[in-house]
Design an enzyme around this catalytic site. Sequence first.
Site, mmCIF file in Angstrom:
data_model
loop_
_atom_site.group_PDB
_atom_site.id
_atom_site.type_symbol
_atom_site.label_atom_id
_atom_site.label_comp_id
_atom_site.label_asym_id
_atom_site.label_seq_id
_atom_site.Cartn_x
_atom_site.Cartn_y
_atom_site.Cartn_z
ATOM 1 N N CYS A 2 44.087 42.511 36.276
ATOM 2 C CA CYS A 2 44.089 42.247 34.839
ATOM 3 C C CYS A 2 43.949 40.686 34.637
ATOM 4 O O CYS A 2 44.572 39.833 35.184
ATOM 5 C CB CYS A 2 45.264 42.496 34.304
ATOM 6 S SG CYS A 2 45.561 44.344 34.474
ATOM 7 N N ARG A 27 39.137 40.107 38.036
ATOM 8 C CA ARG A 27 40.559 40.654 38.145
ATOM 9 C C ARG A 27 40.769 42.168 37.824
ATOM 10 O O ARG A 27 41.760 42.676 37.923
ATOM 11 C CB ARG A 27 41.442 39.890 37.208
ATOM 12 C CG ARG A 27 41.212 38.216 37.543
ATOM 13 C CD ARG A 27 42.373 37.752 36.570
ATOM 14 N NE ARG A 27 43.758 37.817 36.813
ATOM 15 C CZ ARG A 27 44.322 36.990 37.934
ATOM 16 N NH1 ARG A 27 43.906 36.169 38.511
ATOM 17 N NH2 ARG A 27 45.612 37.363 37.831
ATOM 18 N N TRP A 74 42.850 45.966 34.863
ATOM 19 C CA TRP A 74 42.715 47.026 36.207
ATOM 20 C C TRP A 74 43.734 47.677 36.114
ATOM 21 O O TRP A 74 44.956 47.472 36.145
ATOM 22 C CB TRP A 74 42.804 46.204 37.353
ATOM 23 C CG TRP A 74 42.749 46.692 38.696
ATOM 24 C CD1 TRP A 74 41.501 47.047 39.407
ATOM 25 C CD2 TRP A 74 43.639 47.438 39.686
ATOM 26 N NE1 TRP A 74 41.698 47.505 40.367
ATOM 27 C CE2 TRP A 74 42.982 47.759 40.721
ATOM 28 C CE3 TRP A 74 45.307 47.396 39.439
ATOM 29 C CZ2 TRP A 74 43.667 48.755 41.842
ATOM 30 C CZ3 TRP A 74 45.701 48.094 40.665
ATOM 31 C CH2 TRP A 74 45.042 48.731 41.751
ATOM 32 N N ASN A 100 49.623 41.146 31.808
ATOM 33 C CA ASN A 100 49.168 41.579 33.337
ATOM 34 C C ASN A 100 50.584 41.656 34.269
ATOM 35 O O ASN A 100 51.340 40.700 34.342
ATOM 36 C CB ASN A 100 48.383 40.316 33.838
ATOM 37 C CG ASN A 100 48.088 40.090 35.377
ATOM 38 O OD1 ASN A 100 48.171 41.126 36.030
ATOM 39 N ND2 ASN A 100 47.977 39.149 35.824
ATOM 40 N N GLY A 101 50.459 42.623 35.303
ATOM 41 C CA GLY A 101 51.570 42.921 36.044
ATOM 42 C C GLY A 101 52.137 44.313 35.701
ATOM 43 O O GLY A 101 51.445 45.351 35.151
ATOM 44 N N LYS A 490 33.810 44.669 54.675
ATOM 45 C CA LYS A 490 32.684 44.252 53.714
ATOM 46 C C LYS A 490 31.632 45.245 53.516
ATOM 47 O O LYS A 490 31.318 45.639 52.046
ATOM 48 C CB LYS A 490 31.825 43.114 54.624
ATOM 49 C CG LYS A 490 32.142 41.848 54.515
ATOM 50 C CD LYS A 490 32.524 41.050 53.235
ATOM 51 C CE LYS A 490 33.816 41.339 52.585
ATOM 52 N NZ LYS A 490 35.043 40.651 52.952
ATOM 53 N N GLU A 493 33.634 48.114 51.298
ATOM 54 C CA GLU A 493 33.973 47.859 49.763
ATOM 55 C C GLU A 493 32.705 47.533 48.985
ATOM 56 O O GLU A 493 33.110 47.840 47.652
ATOM 57 C CB GLU A 493 35.084 46.474 49.922
ATOM 58 C CG GLU A 493 34.710 45.189 50.387
ATOM 59 C CD GLU A 493 35.608 44.178 50.264
ATOM 60 O OE1 GLU A 493 36.700 44.215 49.903
ATOM 61 O OE2 GLU A 493 35.251 43.199 51.098
ATOM 62 N N HIS A 509 38.252 55.493 73.325
ATOM 63 C CA HIS A 509 39.433 56.214 73.112
ATOM 64 C C HIS A 509 39.438 57.230 71.829
ATOM 65 O O HIS A 509 40.498 57.132 70.785
ATOM 66 C CB HIS A 509 40.809 55.196 72.955
ATOM 67 C CG HIS A 509 40.822 54.762 74.539
ATOM 68 N ND1 HIS A 509 41.197 55.527 75.658
ATOM 69 C CD2 HIS A 509 40.693 53.613 74.955
ATOM 70 C CE1 HIS A 509 41.422 54.579 76.689
ATOM 71 N NE2 HIS A 509 40.994 53.482 76.120
HETATM 72 C C1 G6P Z 1 41.756 41.775 47.541
HETATM 73 C C2 G6P Z 1 40.404 41.175 47.497
HETATM 74 C C3 G6P Z 1 40.248 40.970 48.964
HETATM 75 C C4 G6P Z 1 41.321 40.053 49.543
HETATM 76 C C5 G6P Z 1 42.763 40.599 49.349
HETATM 77 C C6 G6P Z 1 43.740 39.504 49.587
HETATM 78 O O1 G6P Z 1 41.907 43.201 48.214
HETATM 79 O O2 G6P Z 1 39.527 42.239 47.161
HETATM 80 O O3 G6P Z 1 38.982 40.332 48.970
HETATM 81 O O4 G6P Z 1 40.966 39.744 50.524
HETATM 82 O O5 G6P Z 1 42.758 41.082 47.762
HETATM 83 O O6 G6P Z 1 43.658 38.456 48.516
HETATM 84 P P1 G6P Z 1 44.104 37.091 48.856
HETATM 85 O O7 G6P Z 1 43.770 36.343 47.521
HETATM 86 O O8 G6P Z 1 45.700 37.131 49.004
HETATM 87 O O9 G6P Z 1 43.243 36.610 49.938
#
Ligand code: G6P
Length: 613
Positions: A2, A27, A74, A100-101, A490, A493, A509
Site C-alpha cells: 500500500c 507498493r 495491496w 498502510n499496514g 525471476k 514472478e 533426487h
Molecule cells: C518482495 C519483492 C521482492 C523482494 C522481497 C524482499 O517480495 O517483490 O523483489 O526481494 O519482497 O524485499 P526487500 O525489500 O526486503 O529486499
Amino acid sequence: MCGIVAYLGDKSAYDVIIKGLQRLEYRGYDSAGIALHNEKSLNVFKQKGKVADLQKHVEKEDKSGGIGIGHTRWATHGLPNNINAHPHKSGDKQIALVHNGIIENYSILKEELIARGHKFESETDTEVLVHLIEDIKKENKCDLFDAVRIALNEVVGAYAIVAIDKNNPHELVAARKSSPLVIGLGENEYFLASDATPIVEYTKNVVYLDDGEIARISLEKGLSLKTIQNKNKTPYIQELEMHLEALEKGGYEHFMLKEIYEQPQSIKDSMRGRLKANKSLVGLGGLKDFDEKILNAKRLIFVACGTSWHAGLVGEYLFEEIARIPVEVEYASEFRYRNPIINEDDVVIAISQSGETADTLAAIKLAKDNNATIIGICNVVGSSISRETHCGSYTHAGPEIGVASTKAFTAQVTVLTLMALMVGKKKGTIANERFNRLLIDLNSIPEKLESVLKQDKAIEKIAKIYHKVNNALYLGRGINFPLALEGALKLKEISYIHAEGYPAAEMKHGPIALIDEEMPVFVIATKDSSYEKIVSNIQEVKARKGKIIAIVSDGDKEVKAISDHVIEIPKTDELLVPLLATVPLQLLSYHIAVMRGCNVDQPRNLAKSVTVE
Ligand code: G6P
C-alpha cells in the site's frame, strides 16, 4: 505494501497526489483512491484497479482543493473492490483516512463499535480505525490530532496513516508504527508519502516519522510532532540524496529493463569509495565502529526475504570461503517464529532492498532483544531497517521501481563481497595473492557486465523459442546454486511460468522425473571448481531429451557441444560469477514475460515492499 501520498499547500492536491501514487504503485495496485477538500466539501473517489483507472473514473468530477490524501492498495482485509478501497470515511463522513499496514485487533474493536451503534460498509480494518477515531473525537470533544493519538493507543498492529477532518481543511494528521511515512517540507506546502519518491521533485527537505510518532501538519502552524503518549518531539530534517531522473524510465520500455541495464553503474556505485583495487584496499565505513564484533563473530546469521534471501545465500559462500566464519541463511519469516538460538557473539545481517519488509524487521528486533549485533544491508536510505540496526552499509543501487528485483540483488551481492573481503583480510583467512586478484576482478565487473548486456539480442532470440513453455528448471552448483533459485524466481514472478531452482546434483533426487523434450533447463555452467560435475549433470538432462540453455565462460567448448543454446560471459574469479551470470537470467525472464504479454513492472498479486507479515 500500500502506498500513501498526501498534500497540503497551494498546488492542486489532485495533481500532486496522482503523480505520487503512480510512483508508489509498486507498493500495490489492487485499487486506488483519493480524498480532496476544496474548502467546501470533502470529496472521496475510489476505484478498483490501478491509478490510471481512478483517473478515468474521476475525469468529470470536481477535483479542486489544495489538501488531500491518496492511497494505492495491496489488499489484505477484504477483496480488491471499490468499497474496500481507501480512503475510508467515518460514520458521520467528517473524517477520511488512508492506511498502510494491518490493525491486528480490528475485530474486537469492530465488535465494540458496533455495540456503540457504528455501521460498517467495508470489510477492512482501516474503516474500523476511522470509526474508532470518530468515536473518541466525539466522546472526548477533542480535535482530530488528539482523537488519532488516543485511538492509536488502543490499536495493536502496524500502520502508517494520514487523516483529514472535513471541519479543518488546513490540517493533516499522520502517524506511523512499523510502516514507513516521510514528510516533505516545501515553501508553505507539505507532502507526505510512504517513501520519498513522490516528494523529491518538490523538495529535498524531509522528516522520516519514527515508530510511535504522530504529526500535525498545519498550513498556519507548520509541522509539529508528538509521541502517541503525548510527549513533544523535535522534527529532524534531513536532505534527500535522490535524483528525479532515477525515477523515470529514461527511454526504456519498462523499469525492469532500465534497471537491468543500470547494473554496470549501480555496481560501481556500490563499490564507490569502498574499493581501491590498485592499492589493495577495501573498507566499509558504516561498519567501522563494530569491526571487533564482526571479526570475533562466532557465527553470521543472514535474515532476509525473497531475492534478498538469495543474495544472503551467495553471501554464505563468500563469507565461509573468504572469512571462514560459519554462516546461516534464514528466511526472516521462519526465523522470527522459531525461537531460534541467538548468542551475544552472533552477528545478524539483515538484507533488504526496501528496508521495510515486516518479517525482516521483526527478525532484527528479535535478534536485538537477544543482544546480537545487527548489521543492515539496505538500498533505501533512511528506511526502517537501516534505522533499527546497529550499523550497516547502503547498497547505493538507486531507486528500484520494477517489482522484480534486479539491480538491488547485484548491489547486495557486491556489498557482501566487499564485506567478506574486508573481514577475510583483517582475519588473515585469505591469502594476499587471492585477495589482490579478487579486488582487481571485482573492480572490472562493471566493464564485463557491459559485454554481457551486449548479448541482449541473442538472449531475446532464446526467449522467443521458450516463451510458451509451462515449466522450467534452473540448475547451478556451489555459489551459482543461489542463482538457480533467483533465475527461477525471476521467471515465475513476472511471466507466471512454473519454475524451480535446484542444486544441479540434487536433480537426480526428484526433478529429473520432470525432464522431457518440452522442458527447458537453464544451467549455470561456468569454468570453476565444479565444472566437470556440472558437465555430467548436463549430460544427464541431455540423455532425457531436455533442452539445455547454458551460461558458460567465454570460449567454452565442452558445454557448448552438448547444449541447445549457450550464453557466454567473461571469465572472472568463481566467487564473482553470480554478479555476471545473474544478468542473462534476468534478461531471459524479462523477454519471456514481455512476449507473454505480462505486466513486467507490476506482476499480478505482488508488491515490492512487503510491510505486512
Ligand atoms: C518482495 C519483492 C521482492 C523482494 C522481497 C524482499 O517480495 O517483490 O523483489 O526481494 O519482497 O524485499 P526487500 O525489500 O526486503 O529486499
